[in-house]
Write a protein that holds these residues in place. Structure first.
Motif, PDB file in Angstrom:
ATOM      1  N   LYS A   1      -8.274   7.296  14.814  1.00 63.50           N
ATOM      2  CA  LYS A   1      -8.847   8.228  15.367  1.00 63.50           C
ATOM      3  C   LYS A   1     -10.439   7.912  15.394  1.00 63.50           C
ATOM      4  CE  LYS A   1     -10.391  13.213  13.426  1.00 63.50           C
ATOM      5  NZ  LYS A   1      -9.887  14.098  12.861  1.00 63.50           N
ATOM      6  N   TYR A   2     -10.721   6.733  14.361  1.00 64.95           N
ATOM      7  CA  TYR A   2     -12.556   6.234  14.493  1.00 64.95           C
ATOM      8  C   TYR A   2     -11.980   5.361  15.298  1.00 64.95           C
ATOM      9  CZ  TYR A   2     -12.405  10.787  12.051  1.00 64.95           C
ATOM     10  OH  TYR A   2     -12.841  11.593  11.115  1.00 64.95           O
ATOM     11  N   GLY A   3     -11.444   4.051  15.361  1.00 65.79           N
ATOM     12  CA  GLY A   3     -12.070   2.924  14.916  1.00 65.79           C
ATOM     13  C   GLY A   3     -11.873   2.114  16.869  1.00 65.79           C
ATOM     14  N   GLN A   4     -11.977   2.700  17.412  1.00 68.35           N
ATOM     15  CA  GLN A   4     -12.801   2.633  19.286  1.00 68.35           C
ATOM     16  C   GLN A   4     -14.227   3.641  18.954  1.00 68.35           C
ATOM     17  OE1 GLN A   4     -10.529   0.292  21.449  1.00 68.35           O
ATOM     18  NE2 GLN A   4      -9.814   0.469  19.482  1.00 68.35           N
ATOM     19  N   THR A   5     -14.456   4.230  18.361  1.00 67.69           N
ATOM     20  CA  THR A   5     -15.850   5.175  17.870  1.00 67.69           C
ATOM     21  C   THR A   5     -16.769   4.576  16.857  1.00 67.69           C
ATOM     22  OG1 THR A   5     -15.107   7.368  17.411  1.00 67.69           O
ATOM     23  CG2 THR A   5     -14.976   6.889  19.873  1.00 67.69           C
ATOM     24  N   HIS A   6     -16.393   4.175  15.906  1.00 63.60           N
ATOM     25  CA  HIS A   6     -16.982   3.924  14.683  1.00 63.60           C
ATOM     26  C   HIS A   6     -16.763   3.005  13.907  1.00 63.60           C
ATOM     27  CE1 HIS A   6     -18.379   8.215  16.119  1.00 63.60           C
ATOM     28  NE2 HIS A   6     -18.904   8.507  15.689  1.00 63.60           N
ATOM     29  N   GLY A   7     -17.952   2.623  13.665  1.00 63.91           N
ATOM     30  CA  GLY A   7     -17.525   1.662  12.688  1.00 63.91           C
ATOM     31  C   GLY A   7     -16.751   1.834  11.298  1.00 63.91           C
ATOM     32  N   LEU A   8     -15.954   0.925  10.766  1.00 63.05           N
ATOM     33  CA  LEU A   8     -15.399   1.647   9.248  1.00 63.05           C
ATOM     34  C   LEU A   8     -15.634   0.661   8.453  1.00 63.05           C
ATOM     35  CD1 LEU A   8     -12.289   2.217  10.901  1.00 63.05           C
ATOM     36  CD2 LEU A   8     -13.752   3.696  11.033  1.00 63.05           C
ATOM     37  N   ILE A   9     -15.615   1.144   7.318  1.00 65.82           N
ATOM     38  CA  ILE A   9     -15.636   0.194   5.954  1.00 65.82           C
ATOM     39  C   ILE A   9     -15.209   0.732   4.548  1.00 65.82           C
ATOM     40  CG2 ILE A   9     -17.369  -0.721   4.117  1.00 65.82           C
ATOM     41  CD1 ILE A   9     -19.190   1.004   5.051  1.00 65.82           C
ATOM     42  N   ALA A  10     -13.818  -0.516   5.073  1.00 64.57           N
ATOM     43  CA  ALA A  10     -12.142   0.202   4.531  1.00 64.57           C
ATOM     44  C   ALA A  10     -11.605  -0.905   3.843  1.00 64.57           C
ATOM     45  CB  ALA A  10     -11.401   1.106   4.793  1.00 64.57           C
ATOM     46  N   SER A  11      -9.929  -0.874   3.024  1.00 66.99           N
ATOM     47  CA  SER A  11      -9.651  -1.496   3.289  1.00 66.99           C
ATOM     48  C   SER A  11      -8.705  -1.416   2.306  1.00 66.99           C
ATOM     49  CB  SER A  11     -10.067  -3.069   2.670  1.00 66.99           C
ATOM     50  OG  SER A  11     -10.048  -3.028   1.467  1.00 66.99           O
ATOM     51  N   LYS A  12      -7.531  -1.791   2.462  1.00 69.36           N
ATOM     52  CA  LYS A  12      -5.788  -1.352   1.724  1.00 69.36           C
ATOM     53  C   LYS A  12      -5.743  -2.293   0.509  1.00 69.36           C
ATOM     54  CE  LYS A  12      -2.829  -0.090   5.605  1.00 69.36           C
ATOM     55  NZ  LYS A  12      -2.089   0.638   4.809  1.00 69.36           N
ATOM     56  N   VAL A  13      -7.409  -2.651  -0.256  1.00 68.71           N
ATOM     57  CA  VAL A  13      -7.488  -3.792  -1.204  1.00 68.71           C
ATOM     58  C   VAL A  13      -7.449  -2.151  -2.243  1.00 68.71           C
ATOM     59  CG1 VAL A  13      -8.147  -6.320  -2.625  1.00 68.71           C
ATOM     60  CG2 VAL A  13      -7.572  -5.691   0.600  1.00 68.71           C
ATOM     61  N   ASP A  14      -7.161  -2.259  -3.155  1.00 70.64           N
ATOM     62  CA  ASP A  14      -7.268  -1.585  -4.150  1.00 70.64           C
ATOM     63  C   ASP A  14      -8.317  -2.429  -5.405  1.00 70.64           C
ATOM     64  OD1 ASP A  14      -7.069  -0.115  -6.542  1.00 70.64           O
ATOM     65  OD2 ASP A  14      -5.510   1.186  -5.524  1.00 70.64           O
ATOM     66  N   ALA A  15      -9.117  -1.644  -6.058  1.00 64.67           N
ATOM     67  CA  ALA A  15      -9.657  -2.319  -7.355  1.00 64.67           C
ATOM     68  C   ALA A  15      -8.778  -3.309  -8.400  1.00 64.67           C
ATOM     69  CB  ALA A  15     -11.081  -1.695  -7.459  1.00 64.67           C
ATOM     70  N   ARG A  16      -7.505  -1.730  -8.773  1.00 68.59           N
ATOM     71  CA  ARG A  16      -7.268  -2.261  -9.105  1.00 68.59           C
ATOM     72  C   ARG A  16      -6.403  -3.505  -9.370  1.00 68.59           C
ATOM     73  NH1 ARG A  16      -4.976   3.454  -9.329  1.00 68.59           N
ATOM     74  NH2 ARG A  16      -5.257   3.407  -7.042  1.00 68.59           N
ATOM     75  N   THR A  17      -5.885  -3.978  -8.116  1.00 63.60           N
ATOM     76  CA  THR A  17      -5.280  -4.675  -7.603  1.00 63.60           C
ATOM     77  C   THR A  17      -5.770  -6.475  -8.448  1.00 63.60           C
ATOM     78  OG1 THR A  17      -3.223  -3.614  -6.209  1.00 63.60           O
ATOM     79  CG2 THR A  17      -3.890  -6.273  -5.752  1.00 63.60           C
ATOM     80  N   LEU A  18      -7.681  -5.834  -7.346  1.00 61.40           N
ATOM     81  CA  LEU A  18      -7.851  -7.197  -7.718  1.00 61.40           C
ATOM     82  C   LEU A  18      -8.642  -7.461  -9.242  1.00 61.40           C
ATOM     83  CD1 LEU A  18      -9.464  -9.028  -5.313  1.00 61.40           C
ATOM     84  CD2 LEU A  18     -11.645  -7.723  -5.574  1.00 61.40           C
ATOM     85  N   THR A  19      -8.554  -5.839  -9.984  1.00 56.93           N
ATOM     86  CA  THR A  19      -8.567  -6.918 -11.542  1.00 56.93           C
ATOM     87  C   THR A  19      -7.256  -7.159 -12.123  1.00 56.93           C
ATOM     88  OG1 THR A  19     -10.134  -4.931 -11.353  1.00 56.93           O
ATOM     89  CG2 THR A  19      -9.920  -5.713 -13.558  1.00 56.93           C
TER      90      THR A  19
ATOM     91  N   GLY B   1      -4.663  -8.199 -10.102  1.00 61.48           N
ATOM     92  CA  GLY B   1      -3.912  -9.215  -9.376  1.00 61.48           C
ATOM     93  C   GLY B   1      -1.640  -8.852  -9.624  1.00 61.48           C
ATOM     94  N   PRO B   2      -0.878  -9.478  -9.350  1.00 63.13           N
ATOM     95  CA  PRO B   2      -1.086 -10.808  -8.395  1.00 63.13           C
ATOM     96  C   PRO B   2      -1.926 -11.123  -7.345  1.00 63.13           C
ATOM     97  CG  PRO B   2       0.907 -10.415  -8.823  1.00 63.13           C
ATOM     98  CD  PRO B   2      -0.402  -8.819  -9.017  1.00 63.13           C
ATOM     99  N   ILE B   3      -2.071 -12.701  -7.223  1.00 61.93           N
ATOM    100  CA  ILE B   3      -2.429 -13.058  -6.115  1.00 61.93           C
ATOM    101  C   ILE B   3      -1.821 -12.781  -4.807  1.00 61.93           C
ATOM    102  CG2 ILE B   3      -2.662 -14.919  -4.862  1.00 61.93           C
ATOM    103  CD1 ILE B   3      -4.585 -15.880  -7.588  1.00 61.93           C
ATOM    104  N   GLU B   4      -0.811 -13.275  -5.563  1.00 65.91           N
ATOM    105  CA  GLU B   4       0.189 -12.039  -3.829  1.00 65.91           C
ATOM    106  C   GLU B   4       0.294 -10.963  -3.725  1.00 65.91           C
ATOM    107  OE1 GLU B   4       1.605 -13.574  -7.201  1.00 65.91           O
ATOM    108  OE2 GLU B   4       1.471 -15.908  -6.243  1.00 65.91           O
ATOM    109  N   ARG B   5       0.101 -10.085  -4.629  1.00 64.09           N
ATOM    110  CA  ARG B   5      -0.842  -8.798  -4.380  1.00 64.09           C
ATOM    111  C   ARG B   5      -1.771  -8.667  -3.340  1.00 64.09           C
ATOM    112  NH1 ARG B   5       0.390  -3.098  -7.729  1.00 64.09           N
ATOM    113  NH2 ARG B   5      -0.133  -1.638  -5.572  1.00 64.09           N
ATOM    114  N   ILE B   6      -2.607  -9.326  -3.957  1.00 66.47           N
ATOM    115  CA  ILE B   6      -3.476  -8.941  -3.173  1.00 66.47           C
ATOM    116  C   ILE B   6      -3.762 -10.209  -1.818  1.00 66.47           C
ATOM    117  CG2 ILE B   6      -6.517 -10.154  -3.680  1.00 66.47           C
ATOM    118  CD1 ILE B   6      -6.281 -10.410  -6.494  1.00 66.47           C
ATOM    119  N   LYS B   7      -2.954 -10.908  -1.977  1.00 72.44           N
ATOM    120  CA  LYS B   7      -2.872 -11.372  -0.676  1.00 72.44           C
ATOM    121  C   LYS B   7      -2.210 -10.243   0.634  1.00 72.44           C
ATOM    122  CE  LYS B   7      -0.382 -15.558   2.318  1.00 72.44           C
ATOM    123  NZ  LYS B   7       0.520 -14.214   2.846  1.00 72.44           N
ATOM    124  N   ALA B   8      -1.486  -9.324   0.118  1.00 75.09           N
ATOM    125  CA  ALA B   8      -0.496  -8.363   0.676  1.00 75.09           C
ATOM    126  C   ALA B   8      -1.202  -7.566   0.835  1.00 75.09           C
ATOM    127  CB  ALA B   8       0.734  -7.781  -0.473  1.00 75.09           C
TER     128      ALA B   8
END
Length: 162
Positions: free
Chosen positions: A90-108, A110-117
């Protein structure tokens, strides 16, 4: 450290905007939602958990973003609970986005394999956008183990430009 990648036409458009004028990001989601006087029922029983509105009342979140766009925002910020595929469509071609599928709980925790995924799941979507900034929610929490934060930054740096 200097990062560069070949500018695509989409990225070139975004960079031209950034070079020519201030870029306006969406405003405070929390303050906007507080003014809406939502009930515990609106939050699916998790009153005050703004991220949960993505699941319990997605129309409310869309209304907030629409209001920010109508007010002139160039860039929208999304939490990891938000499905990025429709947002990018919906917005990727018209607006900048700040986002990711990286959840703070995963970063806190882990494991590293999940962060990578989670990074790997985000990269193809990010590359479809005219402007994209990786984010872990609104910030990387202070309790993230250093080795996980370092892996996140190193892996993202190594793979962003491929």
């Amino acid at each position: 450290v200097s990062f560069s990648r070949p500018e695509t036409s989409i990225m070139s458009q975004y960079l031209e905007i950034v070079r020519s004028r201030p870029v306006i990001y969406d405003g405070s989601m929390g303050a906007y939602l507080l003014n809406m006087e939502l009930t515990a029922e609106d939050y699916g029983g998790k009153e005050g958990c703004n991220d949960f509105l993505v699941l319990s009342k997605p129309g409310v979140i869309e209304d907030v973003h629409t209001a920010y766009l109508e007010a002139g925002a160039d860039v929208l910020c999304f939490e990891p609970m938000t499905a990025l595929e429709p947002i990018v469509a919906k917005y990727g071609q018209t607006h900048g986005l700040i986002a990711s599928k990286v959840d703070a709980r995963t970063l806190t925790f882990g494991p590293i394999e999940r962060i990578k995924a989670e990074i790997d799941a985000t990269l193809p979507l990010a590359r479809q956008c005219r402007g994209f900034m990786f984010a872990v929610g609104n910030h990387i929490p202070s309790n993230v183990p250093v080795e996980y934060a370092q892996f996140y930054m190193d892996y993202l740096r190594q793979n962003w430009y491929l």
